[in-house]
Design a protein around this motif. Structure first.
Motif, PDB file in Angstrom:
ATOM      1  N   LYS A   1       0.761  -1.123   0.058  1.00 22.43           N
ATOM      2  CA  LYS A   1       0.059   0.047   0.141  1.00 22.43           C
ATOM      3  C   LYS A   1       0.612   1.282  -0.148  1.00 22.43           C
ATOM      4  O   LYS A   1       2.081   1.096   0.316  1.00 22.43           O
ATOM      5  CB  LYS A   1      -0.899   0.025   1.225  1.00 22.43           C
ATOM      6  N   PHE A   2       0.483   2.460  -0.360  1.00 21.90           N
ATOM      7  CA  PHE A   2       0.837   3.713  -0.210  1.00 21.90           C
ATOM      8  C   PHE A   2       1.061   4.416   0.847  1.00 21.90           C
ATOM      9  O   PHE A   2      -0.236   4.480   1.464  1.00 21.90           O
ATOM     10  CB  PHE A   2       0.433   4.440  -1.538  1.00 21.90           C
ATOM     11  N   VAL A   3       1.947   4.723   1.575  1.00 22.13           N
ATOM     12  CA  VAL A   3       1.814   5.566   2.871  1.00 22.13           C
ATOM     13  C   VAL A   3       2.623   6.975   2.368  1.00 22.13           C
ATOM     14  O   VAL A   3       3.370   7.144   1.651  1.00 22.13           O
ATOM     15  CB  VAL A   3       2.637   4.880   3.693  1.00 22.13           C
ATOM     16  N   CYS A   4       2.333   8.187   3.251  1.00 20.01           N
ATOM     17  CA  CYS A   4       2.447   9.380   2.950  1.00 20.01           C
ATOM     18  C   CYS A   4       2.810  10.114   4.240  1.00 20.01           C
ATOM     19  O   CYS A   4       2.646   9.671   5.269  1.00 20.01           O
ATOM     20  CB  CYS A   4       1.302  10.184   2.598  1.00 20.01           C
TER      21      CYS A   4
ATOM     22  N   SER B   1       8.741  12.947   1.470  1.00 19.03           N
ATOM     23  CA  SER B   1       7.286  12.942   0.992  1.00 19.03           C
ATOM     24  C   SER B   1       6.751  14.253   1.277  1.00 19.03           C
ATOM     25  O   SER B   1       7.392  15.286   0.960  1.00 19.03           O
ATOM     26  CB  SER B   1       6.623  11.911   1.871  1.00 19.03           C
TER      27      SER B   1
ATOM     28  N   LYS C   1       4.531   8.258   7.479  1.00 19.09           N
ATOM     29  CA  LYS C   1       3.480   7.552   7.817  1.00 19.09           C
ATOM     30  C   LYS C   1       2.378   8.148   8.481  1.00 19.09           C
ATOM     31  O   LYS C   1       1.587   7.323   9.273  1.00 19.09           O
ATOM     32  CB  LYS C   1       3.702   6.087   8.236  1.00 19.09           C
TER      33      LYS C   1
ATOM     34  N   GLY D   1      -2.695  10.859   5.761  1.00 24.51           N
ATOM     35  CA  GLY D   1      -3.313  10.079   4.861  1.00 24.51           C
ATOM     36  C   GLY D   1      -4.983   9.824   5.265  1.00 24.51           C
ATOM     37  O   GLY D   1      -5.140  10.013   6.317  1.00 24.51           O
TER      38      GLY D   1
ATOM     39  N   LYS E   1      -2.832   5.104   8.897  1.00 23.59           N
ATOM     40  CA  LYS E   1      -2.060   6.046   8.368  1.00 23.59           C
ATOM     41  C   LYS E   1      -0.749   5.132   8.371  1.00 23.59           C
ATOM     42  O   LYS E   1       0.104   5.300   7.176  1.00 23.59           O
ATOM     43  CB  LYS E   1      -1.654   7.380   9.049  1.00 23.59           C
ATOM     44  N   ASN E   2      -0.434   4.295   9.121  1.00 21.77           N
ATOM     45  CA  ASN E   2       0.715   3.504   9.207  1.00 21.77           C
ATOM     46  C   ASN E   2       0.740   2.351   8.099  1.00 21.77           C
ATOM     47  O   ASN E   2       1.654   1.931   7.584  1.00 21.77           O
ATOM     48  CB  ASN E   2       1.077   2.449  10.487  1.00 21.77           C
TER      49      ASN E   2
ATOM     50  N   GLY F   1      -1.577   2.559   5.478  1.00 21.57           N
ATOM     51  CA  GLY F   1      -1.457   3.519   4.134  1.00 21.57           C
ATOM     52  C   GLY F   1      -3.081   3.208   3.157  1.00 21.57           C
ATOM     53  O   GLY F   1      -3.874   2.388   3.618  1.00 21.57           O
TER      54      GLY F   1
ATOM     55  N   ILE G   1      -2.207   7.391  -4.084  1.00 24.76           N
ATOM     56  CA  ILE G   1      -1.478   8.398  -3.878  1.00 24.76           C
ATOM     57  C   ILE G   1      -0.894   9.639  -4.606  1.00 24.76           C
ATOM     58  O   ILE G   1      -1.030   9.149  -5.779  1.00 24.76           O
ATOM     59  CB  ILE G   1      -0.114   7.904  -3.006  1.00 24.76           C
TER      60      ILE G   1
ATOM     61  N   ALA H   1      -2.419  10.557   0.924  1.00 31.18           N
ATOM     62  CA  ALA H   1      -2.911   9.097   0.376  1.00 31.18           C
ATOM     63  C   ALA H   1      -4.345   8.861   0.693  1.00 31.18           C
ATOM     64  O   ALA H   1      -4.935   9.439   1.957  1.00 31.18           O
ATOM     65  CB  ALA H   1      -2.002   8.312   1.117  1.00 31.18           C
TER      66      ALA H   1
END
Length: 241
Positions: free
Chosen positions: A105-108, A113, A120, A123, A128-129, A131, A135, A169
């Protein structure tokens, strides 16, 4: 299975000031594992993942030797589409596995970033950890090395940066909203070495779509804003992009 394509015309790894970089990657999970599922009672995670990264660099100095000022741009996006029933049976009980593996998955948020947030910590997602499946990120960074003509290497390799980051995200692409794009701005110090720039940045949350009780306000100077939750310090090795 994954397939990728890369184009790179940047002129310098340590301090790029000309050229651009693009990468495209598509990853598929489910076709081969679907065959395995027919032979064994096991789960298959079926999804297609697409990522795209773009950066460009421009010389702001009149000369092409000992360039001391450069402008860098970044735009990246990624999306995951899940398909199939993604189910398997254990002890005659059907279990639904409709999640993409967490590490896919995508984390932000973080040093490479949107730098107003910790790693992380950004989002529009449940966790959020972990994701989400979509994104979008973009950055503009001005990089400056004002001591390039110095005879002392310790000073010559010192640099500075100012930046604006934007992105977020989401749990899925269908939930994307323009007013949920977070914005950060800040600056930092760079020390250029053989292994890359050692950097220390401070990023401020200019616009926080989810300020919560601590942040107080979406805008950094909005009514009820709590400045104690409006910045983050970042440390890293190598250019942010």
């Amino acid at each position: 299975m994954s397939f990728g394509a890369i184009h790179n015309s940047t002129n310098n790894i340590q301090f790029p000031f000309k050229g651009n970089y693009q990468s495209f990657e598509i990853e598929e999970s489910g076709l081969l594992s679907g065959l395995v599922k027919k032979w064994f009672n096991t789960a298959t995670i079926s999804y297609v993942k697409f990522t795209n990264f773009n950066s460009a660099y421009y010389n702001l100095t009149n000369e092409n030797i000992n360039v001391s000022s450069a402008l860098a741009f970044k735009f990246s996006t990624g999306v995951i589409f899940e398909y199939g029933d993604n189910t398997f049976t254990v002890n005659e009980e059907e279990i639904q596995t409709d999640r993409v593996p967490n590490d896919k998955k995508f984390v932000c948020g973080g040093g490479s970033s949107v730098r107003g947030w910790g790693a992380k910590q950004l989002g529009i997602v449940k966790d959020k950890n972990i994701g989400g499946d979509f994104i979008l990120e973009s950055s503009v960074e001005h990089r400056l090395r004002p001591f390039m003509d110095s005879k002392t290497s310790y000073i010559r390799d010192l640099g500075f940066a100012a930046f604006i980051d934007a992105g977020n995200a989401w749990s899925e692409i269908g939930k994307f909203k323009l007013n949920e794009i977070a914005i950060a701005a800040g600056g930092g110090i760079r020390y250029y070495t053989i292994i890359g720039a050692i950097r220390f940045d401070v990023g401020f949350k200019i616009y926080d779509p989810q300020p919560g009780e601590v942040g107080g306000s979406k805008w950094i100077f909005g009514s009820g804003s709590n400045l104690n939750d409006k910045y983050n310090f970042q440390f890293g090795i190598g250019n942010t992009f």
